[in-house]
Enzyme design. Structure first.
Site, PDB file in Angstrom:
ATOM      1  N   ARG A   1      48.702  40.941   8.122  1.00 29.29           N
ATOM      2  CA  ARG A   1      49.567  41.350   9.219  1.00 29.29           C
ATOM      3  C   ARG A   1      50.703  42.265   8.761  1.00 29.29           C
ATOM      4  O   ARG A   1      51.138  43.166   9.498  1.00 29.29           O
ATOM      5  CB  ARG A   1      50.134  40.080   9.866  1.00 29.29           C
ATOM      6  CG  ARG A   1      51.000  40.328  11.006  1.00 29.29           C
ATOM      7  CD  ARG A   1      51.612  39.062  11.546  1.00 29.29           C
ATOM      8  NE  ARG A   1      52.831  39.404  12.264  1.00 29.29           N
ATOM      9  CZ  ARG A   1      52.848  39.885  13.486  1.00 29.29           C
ATOM     10  NH1 ARG A   1      51.739  40.062  14.153  1.00 29.29           N
ATOM     11  NH2 ARG A   1      53.991  40.206  14.065  1.00 29.29           N
TER      12      ARG A   1
ATOM     13  N   CYS B   1      47.487  35.661   9.156  1.00 25.34           N
ATOM     14  CA  CYS B   1      47.360  34.222   9.349  1.00 25.34           C
ATOM     15  C   CYS B   1      47.150  33.896  10.820  1.00 25.34           C
ATOM     16  O   CYS B   1      47.800  34.460  11.688  1.00 25.34           O
ATOM     17  CB  CYS B   1      48.634  33.518   8.892  1.00 25.34           C
ATOM     18  SG  CYS B   1      48.746  33.299   7.132  1.00 25.34           S
TER      19      CYS B   1
ATOM     20  N   VAL C   1      53.330  42.515  18.449  1.00 27.53           N
ATOM     21  CA  VAL C   1      54.040  43.559  17.703  1.00 27.53           C
ATOM     22  C   VAL C   1      54.940  44.367  18.637  1.00 27.53           C
ATOM     23  O   VAL C   1      55.381  45.458  18.296  1.00 27.53           O
ATOM     24  CB  VAL C   1      53.050  44.507  16.968  1.00 27.53           C
ATOM     25  CG1 VAL C   1      52.410  43.803  15.800  1.00 27.53           C
ATOM     26  CG2 VAL C   1      52.017  45.073  17.910  1.00 27.53           C
TER      27      VAL C   1
ATOM     28  N   ARG D   1      46.771  34.581  -1.366  1.00 31.17           N
ATOM     29  CA  ARG D   1      47.543  35.629  -0.688  1.00 31.17           C
ATOM     30  C   ARG D   1      49.026  35.496  -1.014  1.00 31.17           C
ATOM     31  O   ARG D   1      49.749  36.495  -0.971  1.00 31.17           O
ATOM     32  CB  ARG D   1      47.369  35.524   0.838  1.00 31.17           C
ATOM     33  CG  ARG D   1      46.008  35.949   1.326  1.00 31.17           C
ATOM     34  CD  ARG D   1      45.978  36.019   2.841  1.00 31.17           C
ATOM     35  NE  ARG D   1      47.204  36.634   3.323  1.00 31.17           N
ATOM     36  CZ  ARG D   1      47.859  36.277   4.431  1.00 31.17           C
ATOM     37  NH1 ARG D   1      47.394  35.329   5.190  1.00 31.17           N
ATOM     38  NH2 ARG D   1      48.958  36.893   4.792  1.00 31.17           N
TER      39      ARG D   1
HETATM   40  C1  UD1 Z   1      57.751  37.127   8.440  1.00 30.45           C
HETATM   41  C2  UD1 Z   1      57.161  36.567   7.166  1.00 30.45           C
HETATM   42  C3  UD1 Z   1      56.460  35.234   7.441  1.00 30.45           C
HETATM   43  C4  UD1 Z   1      57.441  34.265   8.118  1.00 30.45           C
HETATM   44  C5  UD1 Z   1      58.085  34.921   9.337  1.00 30.45           C
HETATM   45  C6  UD1 Z   1      59.192  34.075   9.965  1.00 30.45           C
HETATM   46  C7  UD1 Z   1      56.583  38.564   5.935  1.00 30.45           C
HETATM   47  C8  UD1 Z   1      55.521  39.429   5.359  1.00 30.45           C
HETATM   48  N1  UD1 Z   1      56.173  37.519   6.644  1.00 30.45           N
HETATM   49  O1  UD1 Z   1      56.677  37.361   9.352  1.00 30.45           O
HETATM   50  O2  UD1 Z   1      56.055  34.679   6.187  1.00 30.45           O
HETATM   51  O3  UD1 Z   1      56.743  33.112   8.545  1.00 30.45           O
HETATM   52  O4  UD1 Z   1      58.681  36.191   8.978  1.00 30.45           O
HETATM   53  O5  UD1 Z   1      60.151  33.773   9.039  1.00 30.45           O
HETATM   54  O6  UD1 Z   1      57.770  38.771   5.688  1.00 30.45           O
HETATM   55  N2  UD1 Z   1      57.590  38.391  17.462  1.00 30.45           N
HETATM   56  C9  UD1 Z   1      57.419  38.971  18.704  1.00 30.45           C
HETATM   57  N3  UD1 Z   1      57.171  40.309  18.760  1.00 30.45           N
HETATM   58  C10 UD1 Z   1      57.116  41.094  17.641  1.00 30.45           C
HETATM   59  C11 UD1 Z   1      57.295  40.497  16.377  1.00 30.45           C
HETATM   60  C12 UD1 Z   1      57.532  39.131  16.328  1.00 30.45           C
HETATM   61  O7  UD1 Z   1      57.474  38.303  19.730  1.00 30.45           O
HETATM   62  O8  UD1 Z   1      56.899  42.303  17.760  1.00 30.45           O
HETATM   63  C13 UD1 Z   1      57.836  36.937  17.387  1.00 30.45           C
HETATM   64  C14 UD1 Z   1      56.763  36.202  16.601  1.00 30.45           C
HETATM   65  O9  UD1 Z   1      55.659  35.887  17.397  1.00 30.45           O
HETATM   66  C15 UD1 Z   1      57.519  34.982  16.135  1.00 30.45           C
HETATM   67  C16 UD1 Z   1      58.936  35.510  15.922  1.00 30.45           C
HETATM   68  O10 UD1 Z   1      59.007  36.735  16.629  1.00 30.45           O
HETATM   69  O11 UD1 Z   1      57.543  34.016  17.158  1.00 30.45           O
HETATM   70  C17 UD1 Z   1      59.304  35.745  14.479  1.00 30.45           C
HETATM   71  O12 UD1 Z   1      58.304  36.552  13.848  1.00 30.45           O
HETATM   72  P1  UD1 Z   1      58.690  37.586  12.702  1.00 30.45           P
HETATM   73  O13 UD1 Z   1      60.042  37.260  12.191  1.00 30.45           O
HETATM   74  O14 UD1 Z   1      58.456  38.969  13.218  1.00 30.45           O
HETATM   75  O15 UD1 Z   1      57.620  37.257  11.604  1.00 30.45           O
HETATM   76  P2  UD1 Z   1      56.890  38.273  10.629  1.00 30.45           P
HETATM   77  O16 UD1 Z   1      57.807  39.398  10.290  1.00 30.45           O
HETATM   78  O17 UD1 Z   1      55.548  38.576  11.142  1.00 30.45           O
END
Ligand code: UD1
Length: 430
Positions: A104, A128, A135, A409
């Site tokens: 991702r 995962c 996004v 990973r």
């Molecule tokens: C990163 C970490 C992951 C960790 C997560 C939360 C990396 C590579 N991965 O993932 O290990 O578990 O932070 O600490 O750094 N969301 C939206 N829209 C978006 C993006 C996110 O609604 O466009 C939501 C997600 O569904 C989730 C929340 O925001 O509920 C937090 O996600 P996010 O902080 O973006 O996680 P990642 O960056 O994917």
């Protein structure tokens, strides 16, 4: 297909060296695309996700050199593996489905490609299977900076002659979207203010790397980050911060087994919430510079209750490991997962080892039992796999964990590091 076999029952003792942080090195590798010259990254962990990101950068045309020996940083030779990315040969701005679907974090090339080359096509990500992970925040951030963005045929297609600085306000705190905005804004025309930014230490590490390349950033690590866009970023060097989740995983392993370990090359200041909760279980913790010593003095941990939340609160990436500990703890613990839906997939597997866990929506209630019993189990995602390894370390008899590619990973040489602490653990090819 490889498996991990563990014979439980050995208290862990000794010292373990912590690797560079997965969640810092991935955005930093993507940030190299913004530079005009080679970027040398040190303290790079050997992880499958790092290989995937290097492949993705290679696919875009970047030159990649991997140095397994010593590497020069801040004028000194240091041990540890490094990667040099030379982005000057980048010709493509397309991140293909075959690579993005396995990881991702590939979405993190969106901001750099758009800011540097004026266009990006990034397949919608996989990664995962821990609930729907949209996004939309990444896309909104790029739009706020002036990009045209469409989603067609499974691809995010973005373009902009030059991004313009703007206020980017997130309604939900997102680590990845904050990182994409930070990278894109570094080369935008004018000043960007990111509001409700994520506070994770990995954001600060990314900002430090960008600053080393010539970016003008203030406030990383707070909820408001100000970025004054620059015309270009140069090549440079950066050493990745230690992995706080790997550190926490080893500390929980020591606590569960009643042992005493010291983590080396770690960063205690990035682990406040985790260390506090470990103390609640009865662990004695001492920190000194880059070392954390946890001593359980042979005692059984007490059950703990907690909620996951964005940094500096308790990290979702440690939820599964603490659940494994509650399974064998004294008492009842309640765990609320507030970041990701469907991040309880380890529960069914822990139940196969005898754990007493009940799920109600986003909350899991764990009644600690005196002894788990070893069984064949299957890893479902990265941190879930870690929780199964931890459970295996204390289960009676043999635990065989299948689908350990999830583990690879995010954990460097986990079985070697655990064996070094006395665990009976080995990797087998089935
Ligand atoms: C990163 C970490 C992951 C960790 C997560 C939360 C990396 C590579 N991965 O993932 O290990 O578990 O932070 O600490 O750094 N969301 C939206 N829209 C978006 C993006 C996110 O609604 O466009 C939501 C997600 O569904 C989730 C929340 O925001 O509920 C937090 O996600 P996010 O902080 O973006 O996680 P990642 O960056 O994917």
């Amino acid at each position: 297909m490889q498996k991990i076999v563990i014979e439980g029952g050995v208290p862990l003792h000794g010292e373990v060296q912590i690797s560079g942080a997965k969640n810092a090195v991935l955005p930093i590798l993507c940030a190299t695309l913004l530079a005009d010259g080679p970027v040398e990254i040190g303290n790079v962990p050997h992880l499958h996700d790092v290989v995937t990101t290097a492949k993705l950068l290679g696919e875009l045309g970047a030159g990649i050199t991997i140095d397994e020996g010593t590497i020069e940083f801040d004028g000194r030779r240091r041990k540890g593996s490094g990667i040099v990315v030379d982005p000057r040969s980048v010709r493509s701005h397309i991140a293909p489905y075959e690579l993005v679907k396995t990881m991702r974090a590939s979405i993190l090339v969106l901001g750099p490609l758009l800011a540097k080359y004026g266009a990006a096509e990034v397949s919608l990500p996989g990664g995962c299977a821990i609930g729907s992970r949209p996004v939309d925040l990444h896309i909104k951030a790029m739009q706020a900076l002036g990009a045209e963005v469409t989603v067609e045929h499974g691809f995010i297609k973005a373009s902009a002659a030059r991004l313009r600085g703007a206020v980017v306000r997130f309604d939900v705190v997102s680590v990845g979207a904050t990182e994409n905005a930070l990278m894109a804004a570094s080369l935008a025309a004018g000043t960007t203010v990111i509001e409700n930014a994520a506070l994770e230490p990995e954001i600060v590490d990314l900002a430090d790397c960008l600053i080393a390349l010539g970016a003008d950033i203030e406030g990383a690590g707070t909820s408001q980050i100000v970025i004054r866009g620059v015309e270009r970023l140069r090549g440079g060097t950066h050493s990745v911060l230690p992995d706080r989740i790997e550190t926490g995983t080893f500390l929980v392993a020591a606590a569960m087994t009643g042992g005493r370990i010291t983590t080396l090359k770690s960063r205690p200041d990035t682990l406040h919430a985790v260390l506090e909760l470990l103390q609640e279980t009865g662990a004695v913790i001492e920190t000194q510079d880059d070392r954390i010593t946890l001593d359980m003095r042979g005692r059984r941990p007490r059950a703990v209750s907690f909620s996951t939340a964005p940094h500096p609160a308790f990290p979702t990436d440690m939820q599964a490991q603490f659940m494994a500990m509650n399974c064998i703890a004294d008492g009842v613990g309640t765990i609320a997962e507030t970041i990701f839906e469907n991040r309880f997939m380890h529960v069914q597997e822990l139940q196969r080892l005898g754990a007493d866990i009940h799920i109600d929506g986003h909350t899991a209630t764990v009644h600690g039992i005196a002894q788990l019993s070893g069984a064949p189990v299957m890893a479902t995602d990265l941190r879930a796999s870690a929780s199964l390894v931890l459970a295996g370390l204390v289960a009676e008899g043999e635990t065989i964990i299948d689908r350990i590619y999830h583990l690879d990973r995010g954990y460097e040489n986990i079985e070697e590091k655990l064996s070094g602490l006395g665990a009976r653990i080995r990797r087998v090819s089935a």
